[in-house]
Design a protein around this motif. Structure first.
Motif, mmCIF file in Angstrom:
data_model
loop_
_atom_site.group_PDB
_atom_site.id
_atom_site.type_symbol
_atom_site.label_atom_id
_atom_site.label_comp_id
_atom_site.label_asym_id
_atom_site.label_seq_id
_atom_site.Cartn_x
_atom_site.Cartn_y
_atom_site.Cartn_z
ATOM 1 N N THR A 18 86.249 106.524 0.792
ATOM 2 C CA THR A 18 85.344 107.442 1.476
ATOM 3 C C THR A 18 84.270 106.617 2.159
ATOM 4 O O THR A 18 83.934 105.540 1.698
ATOM 5 N N ALA A 19 83.790 107.149 3.224
ATOM 6 C CA ALA A 19 82.750 106.454 3.959
ATOM 7 C C ALA A 19 81.362 106.934 3.531
ATOM 8 O O ALA A 19 80.385 106.572 4.153
ATOM 9 N N LEU A 20 81.295 107.759 2.472
ATOM 10 C CA LEU A 20 79.996 108.184 1.978
ATOM 11 C C LEU A 20 79.230 106.955 1.518
ATOM 12 O O LEU A 20 79.779 106.097 0.817
ATOM 13 N N ASP A 21 77.995 106.872 1.903
ATOM 14 C CA ASP A 21 77.137 105.758 1.510
ATOM 15 C C ASP A 21 77.254 105.557 -0.003
ATOM 16 O O ASP A 21 77.022 106.489 -0.775
ATOM 17 N N PRO A 22 77.626 104.361 -0.449
ATOM 18 C CA PRO A 22 77.792 104.110 -1.885
ATOM 19 C C PRO A 22 76.535 104.407 -2.704
ATOM 20 O O PRO A 22 76.640 104.807 -3.863
ATOM 21 N N ASP B 185 82.745 114.007 -2.318
ATOM 22 C CA ASP B 185 82.207 112.909 -1.517
ATOM 23 C C ASP B 185 82.640 113.000 -0.055
ATOM 24 O O ASP B 185 81.851 112.767 0.859
ATOM 25 N N GLU B 186 83.906 113.328 0.168
ATOM 26 C CA GLU B 186 84.421 113.401 1.540
ATOM 27 C C GLU B 186 83.780 114.543 2.319
ATOM 28 O O GLU B 186 83.401 114.374 3.483
ATOM 29 N N ALA B 187 83.637 115.702 1.696
ATOM 30 C CA ALA B 187 83.006 116.835 2.371
ATOM 31 C C ALA B 187 81.547 116.519 2.704
ATOM 32 O O ALA B 187 81.070 116.842 3.802
ATOM 33 N N LEU B 188 80.847 115.879 1.789
ATOM 34 C CA LEU B 188 79.456 115.501 2.044
ATOM 35 C C LEU B 188 79.388 114.477 3.163
ATOM 36 O O LEU B 188 78.548 114.586 4.068
ATOM 37 N N VAL C 48 73.840 121.579 10.801
ATOM 38 C CA VAL C 48 73.038 120.950 9.752
ATOM 39 C C VAL C 48 71.734 120.403 10.317
ATOM 40 O O VAL C 48 71.736 119.660 11.299
ATOM 41 N N LYS C 49 70.637 120.776 9.667
ATOM 42 C CA LYS C 49 69.311 120.258 10.012
ATOM 43 C C LYS C 49 68.861 119.196 9.018
ATOM 44 O O LYS C 49 68.198 118.242 9.396
ATOM 45 N N SER C 50 69.203 119.365 7.733
ATOM 46 C CA SER C 50 68.877 118.369 6.710
ATOM 47 C C SER C 50 69.719 118.617 5.475
ATOM 48 O O SER C 50 70.228 119.721 5.269
ATOM 49 N N LEU D 192 77.376 115.053 6.637
ATOM 50 C CA LEU D 192 76.310 114.148 7.083
ATOM 51 C C LEU D 192 76.610 113.496 8.434
ATOM 52 O O LEU D 192 75.698 113.217 9.196
ATOM 53 N N THR D 193 77.866 113.253 8.717
ATOM 54 C CA THR D 193 78.209 112.516 9.946
ATOM 55 C C THR D 193 78.545 113.402 11.134
ATOM 56 O O THR D 193 78.438 112.955 12.276
#
Length: 127
Positions: free
Chosen positions: A14-18, A52-55, A87-89, A59-60
């Motif tokens: 996943t590319a989610l920030d570790p 993690d992937e959905a988040l 998404v705003k935040s 985010l991206t």
């Protein structure tokens, strides 16, 4: 991604920030509840589930991506209905086990067609 082959945080790249991934406290299925709230009014719109992937996708891309527990697939809010969440935040709560996603909701947030999932069945309080 469809079917029951959803990647888990332990098996899928996943590319989610570790640093974010390390903080998340997931349930037994690798999911975290995500509360969607209208960014400018504070109206609570819905609850969805993210891994993690959905988040990472949320985010991206700037669009809410959730994991459907009933359909066993990712879904981007509004792709079929047109009721998009911009998404705003995104914030992680103090226990790191719930996400608050502030969005600009276009149309209904609830699958029933209601603006929010929390206005149809208000429970009475004891007097």
């Amino acid at each position: 991604m469809t079917g029951t082959t959803r990647p888990t945080p332990d098996t899928a790249p996943t590319a989610l920030d570790p640093a974010i991934a390390a903080r998340l406290k997931r349930d037994a299925h690798g999911l975290v509840p995500a509360i969607a709230q209208q960014y400018d009014t504070g109206e609570v719109l819905m609850l969805g589930w993210m891994d993690d992937e959905a988040l990472h996708r949320t985010l991206t891309t700037g669009r809410c991506t959730y994991w459907s527990r009933s359909r066993q697939e990712y879904w981007v809010k509004g792709d079929t209905s047109g009721h998009v969440q911009h998404v705003k935040s995104v914030a992680l709560d103090c226990d790191a086990d719930t996400l608050l996603v502030k969005v600009d909701q276009v149309g209904a947030a609830c699958h029933t067609g209601d603006r929010t999932c929390f206005d149809a069945d208000v429970l009475p309080l004891a007097q």
